[in-house]
Design a protein around this motif. Structure first.
Motif, PDB file in Angstrom:
ATOM      1  N   GLY A  43       0.825  -1.200   0.000  1.00 22.12           N
ATOM      2  CA  GLY A  43       0.000   0.000   0.000  1.00 22.12           C
ATOM      3  C   GLY A  43       0.860   1.252   0.000  1.00 22.12           C
ATOM      4  N   LEU A  44       0.209   2.388   0.105  1.00 20.79           N
ATOM      5  CA  LEU A  44       0.938   3.646   0.094  1.00 20.79           C
ATOM      6  C   LEU A  44       1.455   3.999   1.474  1.00 20.79           C
ATOM      7  CD1 LEU A  44      -0.947   3.915  -2.478  1.00 20.79           C
ATOM      8  CD2 LEU A  44      -0.614   6.363  -2.187  1.00 20.79           C
ATOM      9  N   GLN A  45       2.595   4.655   1.498  1.00 20.33           N
ATOM     10  CA  GLN A  45       3.118   5.163   2.763  1.00 20.33           C
ATOM     11  C   GLN A  45       3.725   6.541   2.544  1.00 20.33           C
ATOM     12  OE1 GLN A  45       7.077   3.077   3.822  1.00 20.33           O
ATOM     13  NE2 GLN A  45       5.973   1.557   2.639  1.00 20.33           N
ATOM     14  N   LEU A  46       3.661   7.334   3.597  1.00 19.52           N
ATOM     15  CA  LEU A  46       4.176   8.692   3.497  1.00 19.52           C
ATOM     16  C   LEU A  46       5.689   8.675   3.338  1.00 19.52           C
ATOM     17  CD1 LEU A  46       3.663  11.770   3.760  1.00 19.52           C
ATOM     18  CD2 LEU A  46       4.148  11.497   6.199  1.00 19.52           C
ATOM     19  N   LEU A  47       6.188   9.460   2.390  1.00 24.16           N
ATOM     20  CA  LEU A  47       7.623   9.599   2.206  1.00 24.16           C
ATOM     21  C   LEU A  47       8.110  10.886   2.871  1.00 24.16           C
ATOM     22  CD1 LEU A  47      10.265   8.635   0.917  1.00 24.16           C
ATOM     23  CD2 LEU A  47       9.611   9.861  -1.163  1.00 24.16           C
ATOM     24  N   LEU A  48       7.455  12.007   2.564  1.00 23.48           N
ATOM     25  CA  LEU A  48       7.815  13.275   3.190  1.00 23.48           C
ATOM     26  C   LEU A  48       6.677  14.259   3.014  1.00 23.48           C
ATOM     27  CD1 LEU A  48       8.652  15.283   0.624  1.00 23.48           C
ATOM     28  CD2 LEU A  48      10.702  13.878   0.647  1.00 23.48           C
TER      29      LEU A  48
ATOM     30  N   GLY B  87      -9.969  -3.287  -9.577  1.00 20.47           N
ATOM     31  CA  GLY B  87      -8.900  -2.377  -9.196  1.00 20.47           C
ATOM     32  C   GLY B  87      -8.423  -2.649  -7.792  1.00 20.47           C
ATOM     33  N   PHE B  88      -7.562  -1.763  -7.338  1.00 20.75           N
ATOM     34  CA  PHE B  88      -6.979  -1.852  -6.002  1.00 20.75           C
ATOM     35  C   PHE B  88      -7.642  -0.773  -5.165  1.00 20.75           C
ATOM     36  CE2 PHE B  88      -4.129  -3.268  -2.951  1.00 20.75           C
ATOM     37  CZ  PHE B  88      -3.232  -2.316  -2.516  1.00 20.75           C
ATOM     38  N   TYR B  89      -8.331  -1.172  -4.099  1.00 25.88           N
ATOM     39  CA  TYR B  89      -9.084  -0.247  -3.270  1.00 25.88           C
ATOM     40  C   TYR B  89      -8.337  -0.015  -1.966  1.00 25.88           C
ATOM     41  CZ  TYR B  89     -12.928  -0.695  -6.510  1.00 25.88           C
ATOM     42  OH  TYR B  89     -13.704  -0.651  -7.655  1.00 25.88           O
ATOM     43  N   LEU B  90      -8.203   1.237  -1.645  1.00 24.60           N
ATOM     44  CA  LEU B  90      -7.467   1.617  -0.443  1.00 24.60           C
ATOM     45  C   LEU B  90      -8.369   2.423   0.489  1.00 24.60           C
ATOM     46  CD1 LEU B  90      -4.196   2.693  -2.193  1.00 24.60           C
ATOM     47  CD2 LEU B  90      -4.289   0.976  -0.395  1.00 24.60           C
ATOM     48  N   CYS B  91      -8.440   1.964   1.725  1.00 24.87           N
ATOM     49  CA  CYS B  91      -9.077   2.735   2.772  1.00 24.87           C
ATOM     50  C   CYS B  91      -8.006   3.581   3.448  1.00 24.87           C
ATOM     51  CB  CYS B  91      -9.729   1.793   3.785  1.00 24.87           C
ATOM     52  SG  CYS B  91     -10.603   2.627   5.119  1.00 24.87           S
ATOM     53  N   ALA B  92      -8.380   4.735   3.930  1.00 24.77           N
ATOM     54  CA  ALA B  92      -7.399   5.609   4.564  1.00 24.77           C
ATOM     55  C   ALA B  92      -8.071   6.473   5.617  1.00 24.77           C
ATOM     56  CB  ALA B  92      -6.722   6.492   3.522  1.00 24.77           C
ATOM     57  N   TRP B  93      -7.246   7.011   6.514  1.00 22.27           N
ATOM     58  CA  TRP B  93      -7.780   7.921   7.525  1.00 22.27           C
ATOM     59  C   TRP B  93      -6.781   9.042   7.794  1.00 22.27           C
ATOM     60  CZ3 TRP B  93      -5.999   9.146  12.507  1.00 22.27           C
ATOM     61  CH2 TRP B  93      -4.882   8.429  12.945  1.00 22.27           C
ATOM     62  N   THR B  94      -7.335  10.157   8.273  1.00 22.55           N
ATOM     63  CA  THR B  94      -6.529  11.263   8.767  1.00 22.55           C
ATOM     64  C   THR B  94      -7.147  11.766  10.055  1.00 22.55           C
ATOM     65  OG1 THR B  94      -7.779  12.995   7.618  1.00 22.55           O
ATOM     66  CG2 THR B  94      -5.909  12.053   6.441  1.00 22.55           C
ATOM     67  N   PRO B  95      -6.324  12.328  10.926  1.00 24.05           N
ATOM     68  CA  PRO B  95      -6.894  13.034  12.083  1.00 24.05           C
ATOM     69  C   PRO B  95      -7.623  14.274  11.588  1.00 24.05           C
ATOM     70  CG  PRO B  95      -4.541  12.594  12.355  1.00 24.05           C
ATOM     71  CD  PRO B  95      -4.854  12.349  10.932  1.00 24.05           C
ATOM     72  N   GLY B  97      -8.443  18.176  11.098  1.00 29.88           N
ATOM     73  CA  GLY B  97      -7.565  19.316  10.899  1.00 29.88           C
ATOM     74  C   GLY B  97      -6.879  19.240   9.556  1.00 29.88           C
ATOM     75  N   THR B  98      -6.101  20.263   9.275  1.00 29.99           N
ATOM     76  CA  THR B  98      -5.454  20.355   7.972  1.00 29.99           C
ATOM     77  C   THR B  98      -3.991  19.931   8.022  1.00 29.99           C
ATOM     78  OG1 THR B  98      -4.881  22.654   8.404  1.00 29.99           O
ATOM     79  CG2 THR B  98      -6.946  22.253   7.245  1.00 29.99           C
ATOM     80  N   GLY B  99      -3.501  19.549   6.884  1.00 33.14           N
ATOM     81  CA  GLY B  99      -2.087  19.222   6.766  1.00 33.14           C
ATOM     82  C   GLY B  99      -1.675  17.941   7.436  1.00 33.14           C
ATOM     83  N   ASN B 100      -2.622  17.079   7.727  1.00 30.28           N
ATOM     84  CA  ASN B 100      -2.276  15.842   8.413  1.00 30.28           C
ATOM     85  C   ASN B 100      -1.901  14.735   7.445  1.00 30.28           C
ATOM     86  OD1 ASN B 100      -2.726  16.415  11.286  1.00 30.28           O
ATOM     87  ND2 ASN B 100      -4.802  16.833  10.624  1.00 30.28           N
ATOM     88  N   THR B 101      -1.035  13.896   7.885  1.00 31.71           N
ATOM     89  CA  THR B 101      -0.649  12.731   7.097  1.00 31.71           C
ATOM     90  C   THR B 101      -1.844  11.818   6.926  1.00 31.71           C
ATOM     91  OG1 THR B 101       1.599  12.847   7.952  1.00 31.71           O
ATOM     92  CG2 THR B 101       0.883  10.738   7.017  1.00 31.71           C
ATOM     93  N   ILE B 102      -1.975  11.244   5.757  1.00 29.16           N
ATOM     94  CA  ILE B 102      -3.015  10.255   5.515  1.00 29.16           C
ATOM     95  C   ILE B 102      -2.401   8.881   5.672  1.00 29.16           C
ATOM     96  CG2 ILE B 102      -2.661  10.315   2.996  1.00 29.16           C
ATOM     97  CD1 ILE B 102      -5.676   9.796   2.710  1.00 29.16           C
ATOM     98  N   TYR B 103      -3.072   8.016   6.384  1.00 27.98           N
ATOM     99  CA  TYR B 103      -2.584   6.661   6.648  1.00 27.98           C
ATOM    100  C   TYR B 103      -3.472   5.677   5.898  1.00 27.98           C
ATOM    101  CZ  TYR B 103      -0.151   9.031  10.427  1.00 27.98           C
ATOM    102  OH  TYR B 103       0.646   9.881  11.143  1.00 27.98           O
ATOM    103  N   PHE B 104      -2.803   4.794   5.162  1.00 26.88           N
ATOM    104  CA  PHE B 104      -3.532   3.877   4.309  1.00 26.88           C
ATOM    105  C   PHE B 104      -3.603   2.481   4.912  1.00 26.88           C
ATOM    106  CE2 PHE B 104      -4.335   6.214   0.442  1.00 26.88           C
ATOM    107  CZ  PHE B 104      -3.448   7.261   0.512  1.00 26.88           C
ATOM    108  N   GLY B 105      -4.687   1.803   4.582  1.00 22.59           N
ATOM    109  CA  GLY B 105      -4.788   0.390   4.885  1.00 22.59           C
ATOM    110  C   GLY B 105      -3.959  -0.422   3.904  1.00 22.59           C
ATOM    111  N   GLU B 106      -4.040  -1.733   4.065  1.00 25.53           N
ATOM    112  CA  GLU B 106      -3.206  -2.619   3.252  1.00 25.53           C
ATOM    113  C   GLU B 106      -3.692  -2.738   1.819  1.00 25.53           C
ATOM    114  OE1 GLU B 106      -3.857  -4.475   7.397  1.00 25.53           O
ATOM    115  OE2 GLU B 106      -5.030  -3.444   5.861  1.00 25.53           O
ATOM    116  N   GLY B 107      -4.919  -2.358   1.566  1.00 25.03           N
ATOM    117  CA  GLY B 107      -5.462  -2.433   0.227  1.00 25.03           C
ATOM    118  C   GLY B 107      -6.209  -3.725  -0.037  1.00 25.03           C
TER     119      GLY B 107
END
Lengths: 117, 113
Positions: A43-48, B87-95, B97-107
């Motif tokens: 899956g995707l991961q943050l790089l920077l 296709g390849f489906y990805l779930c993701a979450w962010t806290p 607020g703005t500018g937060n990193t998005i974290y993805f599931g395994e797909g």
């Protein structure tokens, strides 16, 4: 609306070559900018990331500088390795206030990078 | 620490059959939740996002729907799959607020045959 345009691939380089993957964006306000990487079969991961103008994000030898004047966030690495082969995605965190908040992320189409020994 | 899981990891479904992909987030509350699709040879496409229970925003018209029955659960569904849904489906979450990193599931790899 927000959009991200990144260099089309695929990109093929020799090991130890210099890498640049271009990324430009369109957004209202002051978005945060990201580079994500997807290694084969994962899956995707943050790089920077960079959250304001002139910030430089860096990780694993990769760097990108948030350039508001050129609306760009180009990814660079001085000497690539075979293990850097992956798909790279540029993304921005929208700064537009919408009915559903302003945290929506927009991704570019991705650039496939292949490094040959 | 926060974790995100989605399942199933791989599935092969016939055209016209239903679909249900599930995603759960642990270790946080009130996350923003997303479903993305990565079609073969293409980039990431945002399908749905949600900032709260029952609040779903659809980005593109399509054969799919999403639901958020609980704060940390996000479900992607279809009543009748099309070949183009592969296709390849990805779930993701962010806290919040703005500018937060998005974290993805395994797909989840979906092949419609």
């Amino acid at each position: 609306g927000d959009s991200v345009t990144q260099m089309e691939g695929p990109v093929t380089l020799s090991e130890e070559a210099f890498l640049t993957i271009n990324c430009t964006y369109t957004a209202t306000g002051y978005p945060s900018l990201f580079w994500y990487v997807q290694y084969p079969g994962e899956g995707l991961q943050l790089l920077l990331k960079a959250t304001k103008a002139d910030d430089k994000g860096s990780n694993k030898g990769f760097e990108a500088t948030y350039r508001k004047e050129t609306t760009s966030f180009h990814l660079e690495k001085g000497s690539v390795q075979v293990s850097d082969s992956a798909v790279y995605f540029c993304a921005l965190s929208g700064a537009i206030i919408s009915n559903f908040g302003n945290e929506k992320l927009t991704f570019g189409t991705g650039t496939r990078l292949t490094i040959i020994p | 620490s926060q974790t995100i899981h989605q399942w199933p990891a791989t599935l092969v479904q016939p055209v016209g059959s239903p679909l249900s992909l599930e995603c759960t987030v642990e270790g946080t509350s009130n996350p923003n939740l997303y479903w993305y699709r990565q079609a073969a040879g293409r980039g990431l496409q945002l399908l749905f996002y949600s900032i709260g229970i029952g609040q779903i925003s659809s980005e593109v018209p399509q054969n799919l729907s999403a639901s958020r029955p609980q704060d940390r659960q996000f479900i992607l569904s279809s009543k009748k799959l099309l070949l183009s849904d592969s296709g390849f489906y990805l779930c993701a979450w962010t806290p919040r607020g703005t500018g937060n990193t998005i974290y993805f599931g395994e797909g989840s790899w979906l092949t419609v045959v």
